[in-house]
Design an enzyme around this catalytic site. Structure first.
Site, PDB file in Angstrom:
ATOM      1  N   ASP A 204       0.818  -1.216   0.000  1.00  0.00           N
ATOM      2  CA  ASP A 204       0.000   0.000   0.000  1.00  0.00           C
ATOM      3  C   ASP A 204       0.853   1.267   0.000  1.00  0.00           C
ATOM      4  O   ASP A 204       0.325   2.361  -0.075  1.00  0.00           O
ATOM      5  CB  ASP A 204      -0.933  -0.007   1.226  1.00  0.00           C
ATOM      6  CG  ASP A 204      -1.954   1.115   1.189  1.00  0.00           C
ATOM      7  OD1 ASP A 204      -2.464   1.422   0.099  1.00  0.00           O
ATOM      8  OD2 ASP A 204      -2.255   1.696   2.251  1.00  0.00           O
ATOM      9  N   SER A 228      -6.448   5.877  -0.045  1.00  0.00           N
ATOM     10  CA  SER A 228      -6.714   4.629  -0.768  1.00  0.00           C
ATOM     11  C   SER A 228      -8.213   4.348  -0.751  1.00  0.00           C
ATOM     12  O   SER A 228      -8.868   4.489   0.277  1.00  0.00           O
ATOM     13  CB  SER A 228      -5.965   3.459  -0.109  1.00  0.00           C
ATOM     14  OG  SER A 228      -4.574   3.707  -0.072  1.00  0.00           O
ATOM     15  N   GLN A 278      -4.512  -0.632  -7.432  1.00  0.00           N
ATOM     16  CA  GLN A 278      -5.185   0.201  -6.439  1.00  0.00           C
ATOM     17  C   GLN A 278      -5.732   1.458  -7.091  1.00  0.00           C
ATOM     18  O   GLN A 278      -5.066   2.092  -7.913  1.00  0.00           O
ATOM     19  CB  GLN A 278      -4.230   0.620  -5.321  1.00  0.00           C
ATOM     20  CG  GLN A 278      -4.889   1.465  -4.241  1.00  0.00           C
ATOM     21  CD  GLN A 278      -3.902   1.952  -3.191  1.00  0.00           C
ATOM     22  OE1 GLN A 278      -3.354   3.044  -3.294  1.00  0.00           O
ATOM     23  NE2 GLN A 278      -3.661   1.123  -2.177  1.00  0.00           N
TER      24      GLN A 278
END
Length: 288
Positions: A204, A228, A278
């Site tokens: 991430d 995110s 993502q």
């Protein structure tokens, strides 16, 4: 092993409070919200602890719904959706203050033989050939904005060595491509479940930045609200996160205040271990 790595491993060692319920805490309560990679990794650990030891996660798909409160424990509720002959499916909901803040679906599989191919790793300088340590401080970080310096100088359980820091030093619009060497600076062994959880944790990091390169911005720019939104990951082959991995990223699109970034994680000898995708919020702040 550094103190930061020890804290990370403690953070991933969830407390079982019922058959399908687990409790996790956040090691750093100085942040306004829980780091997304922590929630992904903890949710994966919760799912792993309800799955037979000979089945390993091959994919996960997740959504961030609310910011996590680092001062409050997170409850992970695991739904044992299916236990099949070859595959096992789990759904995990992370809960704080009575509300779902995150959900994850993960699929696990027994090891099988099959067809095998992969994309070629990009040709980049090795981790010892790029600025790091004191060299990084003296040649690059001293020219970077204060927020960037604070971020890169703080202790963390993951070591990063970007091939380039250009996006921190200029407002020029750059190609939305990033190459970063990453590793956990402590020997955590060969346990596949733990290595997968740490890989999910670090996956991430740096992705949102890549989607901003094309606009001459970074996540440290106060004109941008960044977070995110979702996170998907595919585990192709066993990995050792204590060894260097190349995180190759590119952003094919940004629109509607969202940026999409794809990532590939290669071992130093060129083995593709995992892929990531993502979408993140990259919303210009009003009046900025």
């Amino acid at each position: 092993m550094t103190e930061a790595v020890e804290k990370l491993l403690e953070t991933l060692d969830l407390e079982r409070i019922e058959e399908n319920l687990f409790r996790g805490t956040s090691p750093d309560q100085s942040w306004q919200r829980v780091f997304g990679g922590q929630v992904i990794a903890q949710a994966l650990v919760a799912a792993q602890r309800t799955v037979p030891a000979d089945r390993f996660c091959h994919s996960l798909h997740s959504y961030f719904m609310r910011p996590g409160d680092p001062a409050t424990p997170i409850i992970y509720d695991v739904d044992r959706i299916r236990d099949g002959g070859s595959f096992t499916t789990r759904r995990v909901v992370a809960i704080q203050h009575g509300h779902a803040i995150f959900s994850l679906s993960a699929s696990f599989q027994k090891d099988e033989e099959g067809l095998d191919h992969q994309a070629t790793m990009p040709d980049v300088p090795g981790p010892d050939e790029v600025p790091h340590g004191e060299d990084l401080n003296e040649t690059i970080l001293k020219r970077a904005p204060e927020a960037v310096r604070r971020y890169w100088e703080r202790p963390r359980p993951i070591e990063f060595r970007p091939i380039s820091f250009d996006h921190y030093l200029t407002t020029d619009k750059l190609e939305p491509v990033q190459r970063v060497w990453v590793r956990c600076p402590g020997e955590i062994g060969d346990d596949r479940a733990l290595n997968a959880a740490v890989l999910a944790y670090l996956s991430d990091m740096t992705l949102l930045d890549t989607s901003l390169f094309a606009h001459g911005l970074s996540v440290f720019d106060k004109r941008i609200q960044a977070a995110s939104l979702d996170h998907a990951m595919w585990f192709h082959r066993p990995v050792r996160v204590s060894d260097w991995l190349l995180y190759a990223q590119d952003s094919p699109s940004s629109s509607g205040a969202r940026g999409l970034t794809r990532g590939s994680l290669y071992s130093a000898d060129g083995i593709l271990t995992a892929s990531v995708a993502q979408e993140g919020l990259i919303r210009p702040r009003r009046g900025a």
